[in-house]
Design an enzyme around this catalytic site. Structure first.
Site, PDB file in Angstrom:
ATOM      1  N   LEU A   1       0.773  -1.270  -0.081  1.00 38.56           N
ATOM      2  CA  LEU A   1      -0.114   0.101  -0.140  1.00 38.56           C
ATOM      3  C   LEU A   1       0.846   1.175   0.047  1.00 38.56           C
ATOM      4  O   LEU A   1       0.551   2.105  -0.380  1.00 38.56           O
ATOM      5  CB  LEU A   1      -0.965   0.136   0.876  1.00 38.56           C
ATOM      6  CG  LEU A   1      -2.004  -0.911   1.387  1.00 38.56           C
ATOM      7  CD1 LEU A   1      -2.707  -0.974   2.666  1.00 38.56           C
ATOM      8  CD2 LEU A   1      -3.119  -0.969   0.089  1.00 38.56           C
ATOM      9  N   GLY A   2       1.876   1.216   0.459  1.00 31.68           N
ATOM     10  CA  GLY A   2       2.930   2.319   0.724  1.00 31.68           C
ATOM     11  C   GLY A   2       4.207   2.053   1.348  1.00 31.68           C
ATOM     12  O   GLY A   2       4.360   0.855   2.059  1.00 31.68           O
TER      13      GLY A   2
ATOM     14  N   GLY B   1       7.757   4.153   3.256  1.00 29.99           N
ATOM     15  CA  GLY B   1       8.183   5.379   4.041  1.00 29.99           C
ATOM     16  C   GLY B   1       9.556   5.173   4.472  1.00 29.99           C
ATOM     17  O   GLY B   1      10.265   4.142   4.217  1.00 29.99           O
ATOM     18  N   ASN B   2      10.142   6.005   5.068  1.00 34.76           N
ATOM     19  CA  ASN B   2      11.344   6.146   5.653  1.00 34.76           C
ATOM     20  C   ASN B   2      11.619   4.983   6.691  1.00 34.76           C
ATOM     21  O   ASN B   2      12.845   4.362   6.615  1.00 34.76           O
ATOM     22  CB  ASN B   2      11.806   7.227   6.203  1.00 34.76           C
ATOM     23  CG  ASN B   2      11.997   8.395   5.441  1.00 34.76           C
ATOM     24  OD1 ASN B   2      12.168   8.340   4.245  1.00 34.76           O
ATOM     25  ND2 ASN B   2      11.501   9.698   5.770  1.00 34.76           N
TER      26      ASN B   2
ATOM     27  N   GLY C   1       9.478   1.869   6.907  1.00 35.87           N
ATOM     28  CA  GLY C   1       8.732   0.684   6.863  1.00 35.87           C
ATOM     29  C   GLY C   1       8.051   0.766   5.600  1.00 35.87           C
ATOM     30  O   GLY C   1       7.880   1.806   4.931  1.00 35.87           O
ATOM     31  N   ILE C   2       7.120  -0.449   5.542  1.00 38.97           N
ATOM     32  CA  ILE C   2       6.343  -0.725   4.400  1.00 38.97           C
ATOM     33  C   ILE C   2       5.025  -1.106   4.912  1.00 38.97           C
ATOM     34  O   ILE C   2       4.814  -1.825   6.050  1.00 38.97           O
ATOM     35  CB  ILE C   2       6.896  -1.940   3.421  1.00 38.97           C
ATOM     36  CG1 ILE C   2       8.287  -1.419   3.134  1.00 38.97           C
ATOM     37  CG2 ILE C   2       5.856  -2.193   2.440  1.00 38.97           C
ATOM     38  CD1 ILE C   2       9.006  -2.749   2.227  1.00 38.97           C
ATOM     39  N   VAL C   3       3.740  -0.559   4.214  1.00 44.00           N
ATOM     40  CA  VAL C   3       2.542  -0.857   4.732  1.00 44.00           C
ATOM     41  C   VAL C   3       1.965  -1.877   3.702  1.00 44.00           C
ATOM     42  O   VAL C   3       2.009  -1.680   2.438  1.00 44.00           O
ATOM     43  CB  VAL C   3       1.613   0.289   4.826  1.00 44.00           C
ATOM     44  CG1 VAL C   3       0.393   0.068   5.094  1.00 44.00           C
ATOM     45  CG2 VAL C   3       2.127   1.280   5.590  1.00 44.00           C
TER      46      VAL C   3
ATOM     47  N   LYS D   1       1.413  -2.593   9.008  1.00 45.15           N
ATOM     48  CA  LYS D   1       2.781  -1.587   8.906  1.00 45.15           C
ATOM     49  C   LYS D   1       3.931  -2.463   9.562  1.00 45.15           C
ATOM     50  O   LYS D   1       3.972  -2.698  10.474  1.00 45.15           O
ATOM     51  CB  LYS D   1       2.344  -0.412   9.417  1.00 45.15           C
ATOM     52  CG  LYS D   1       3.849   0.596   9.070  1.00 45.15           C
ATOM     53  CD  LYS D   1       3.518   2.077   9.912  1.00 45.15           C
ATOM     54  CE  LYS D   1       4.747   3.105   9.782  1.00 45.15           C
ATOM     55  NZ  LYS D   1       4.409   4.171  10.217  1.00 45.15           N
TER      56      LYS D   1
ATOM     57  N   ASP E   1       2.400  15.844  12.088  1.00 41.90           N
ATOM     58  CA  ASP E   1       2.822  15.498  10.574  1.00 41.90           C
ATOM     59  C   ASP E   1       1.537  15.344   9.788  1.00 41.90           C
ATOM     60  O   ASP E   1       1.405  14.307   9.126  1.00 41.90           O
ATOM     61  CB  ASP E   1       3.560  14.281  10.505  1.00 41.90           C
ATOM     62  CG  ASP E   1       4.576  13.953   9.180  1.00 41.90           C
ATOM     63  OD1 ASP E   1       4.659  15.026   8.455  1.00 41.90           O
ATOM     64  OD2 ASP E   1       5.036  12.883   8.908  1.00 41.90           O
TER      65      ASP E   1
END
Length: 320
Positions: free
Chosen positions: A55-56, A58-59, A61-63, A78, A168
Site C-alpha cells: 500500500l505504501g 516510507g522511511n 517501513g512498508i505498509v 505496517k 505530521d
C-alpha cells in the site's frame, strides 16, 4: 532578506534535531484504554496474515494490504524496519494501541515477527490516502474539503484532548474509505505533551521531526514565533493540506516550482506572503484557511474554534 537569512542561520539548527521520545514511557496513563485488541478481533497469530500487495513505503517501513486466513478480513499491516530506532518503534505502536476514536485509524494489534521488528495491524481504508485520490482525480472541491475538514478536526480534537500533538498532518497521512470517511494515521513523530503547556514549550525544539513543507512558522523558527502553543502546529499543517488539495499544488510556491533547499522553504513559510486563493474561492473557505495559516501561533484558531467555523459547519451537514 539577508538579515532574516543570517538570523535564521544563527538560531535554526542544521540539520534539524532528532525527536526525543524518551518521555513517552508513561503514555497510556494519558489515554483511555482501547476498546479492542487482537483477541477480540480474532487475529492472534501473525502467520495467519497473508500479504496481498504493498500500500505504501516510507522511511521506516512498508505498509501491506493483508488478509486474515481464517476470517478473510482485510487489514493494513505496517512492518517497521529492523534497523529503525527502537524508541521510535515502541513509540508509534504504543500510541496507536491506546487510541480509540472514529476519526483516527484503529490499531488491531502489534506483533513482533522477528527480534527487533514490529508489525502494526491496522484497519484497512479502502480508498487509500487523500494524496493518492488527489493524484488520481485532481483538486478537491470546497464542499468535499469542508467534509474532510470536519472529520480531521474531530480527530485532532480527540488527540489534543488526550495530550497528543500529531506533528505530521499532510495528505499522505490522512486515510480515506470509499464512503469518504477520513482518519488520521502515522504517529511515528507524534509527541505527548506532559503537564502544563510551559513544560511542553521547554522541549518544543525537539518537535522538529516531520515533513518540513507542512511545518508551522513556530516549528521552523521558534526564536521568532515562540514555542508556547504546542498544538497550533497541527492546525497550520491542516490549513496547508486543505489549500494544497484545492489549488492543486503546494500553496506557498507557484504551480510547478519547488524549493531548491530547505532554507528557501523556511523563508517563504515564515516571512513570505500568505498563499493566494483562486478567484472563485468562497469567503467561508478563505476565512477558514486564513484562520489556520495565521503566522502568529497565539492568534491561530484552535481546533475547537475551527469546529464552529461556518465553513466546517457546512462539512458537518454534508456528513449527515
Amino acid at each position: 532578506m539577508v538579515l532574516i537569512r543570517h538570523r535564521l542561520q544563527q538560531h535554526l539548527k542544521l540539520p534539524l534535531p532528532e525527536l526525543e521520545i524518551s518521555e513517552c514511557s508513561t503514555l497510556c496513563t494519558f489515554l483511555p484504554k482501547p476498546m479492542s485488541d487482537t483477541t477480540i478481533q480474532g487475529v492472534g497469530d501473525f502467520m495467519d496474515l497473508e500479504k496481498l500487495c504493498v500500500l505504501g513505503r516510507g522511511n521506516y517501513g512498508i505498509v501491506y494490504k493483508v488478509r486474515h486466513g481464517q476470517t478473510l478480513a482485510i487489514y493494513a499491516l505496517k512492518i517497521i524496519k529492523q534497523d529503525t530506532n527502537e524508541a521510535y518503534v515502541s513509540h508509534e505502536a504504543e500510541i496507536l494501541n491506546c487510541i480509540d476514536s472514529p476519526f483516527v485509524v484503529k490499531c488491531h494489534g502489534v506483533f513482533e515477527p522477528r527480534a527487533g521488528e514490529k508489525a502494526i495491524l491496522m484497519e484497512y481504508m479502502d480508498a487509500g490516502t487523500l494524496d493518492g485520490i488527489f493524484r488520481a482525480n485532481g483538486p478537491f472541491s470546497e464542499a468535499s474539503l469542508a467534509h474532510i475538514s470536519y472529520q480531521v478536526l474531530n480527530g485532532l480534537k480527540y488527540l489534543h484532548e488526550h495530550n497528543i500533538v500529531h506533528l505530521d498532518i499532510k495528505p499522505s497521512n490522512l486515510l480515506v474509505s470509499k464512503d469518504m470517511k477520513v482518519k488520521i494515521a502515522d504517529f511515528g513523530v507524534s509527541k505527548i505533551v506532559h503537564g502544563i503547556v510551559s513544560r511542553a514549550a521547554t522541549n518544543y525544539h525537539n518537535m522538529c521531526e516531520g515533513t518540513r513543507a507542512y511545518m508551522s512558522p513556530e516549528r521552523l523558527d521558534s526564536h521568532t514565533f515562540g514555542s508556547g502553543c504546542v498544538y497550533a502546529g497541527d492546525v497550520w499543517s491542516l490549513g496547508v493540506t486543505l489549500l494544497e488539495l484545492h489549488v492543486g499544488h503546494f500553496p506557498f510556491f507557484p504551480a510547478g516550482k519547488k524549493p531548491t533547499n530547505w532554507m528557501e522553504l523556511v523563508l517563504v513559510i515564515c516571512f513570505g506572503e500568505s498563499p493566494s486563493f483562486p478567484k472563485e474561492a468562497s469567503e467561508e473557505f478563505r476565512s477558514f484557511i486564513k484562520c489556520c495559516l495565521e503566522k502568529e501561533p497565539s492568534k491561530r484558531w484552535t481546533v475547537s474554534q475551527l469546529l464552529s467555523h461556518p465553513y466546517v459547519c457546512l462539512g458537518e451537514k454534508l456528513g449527515k
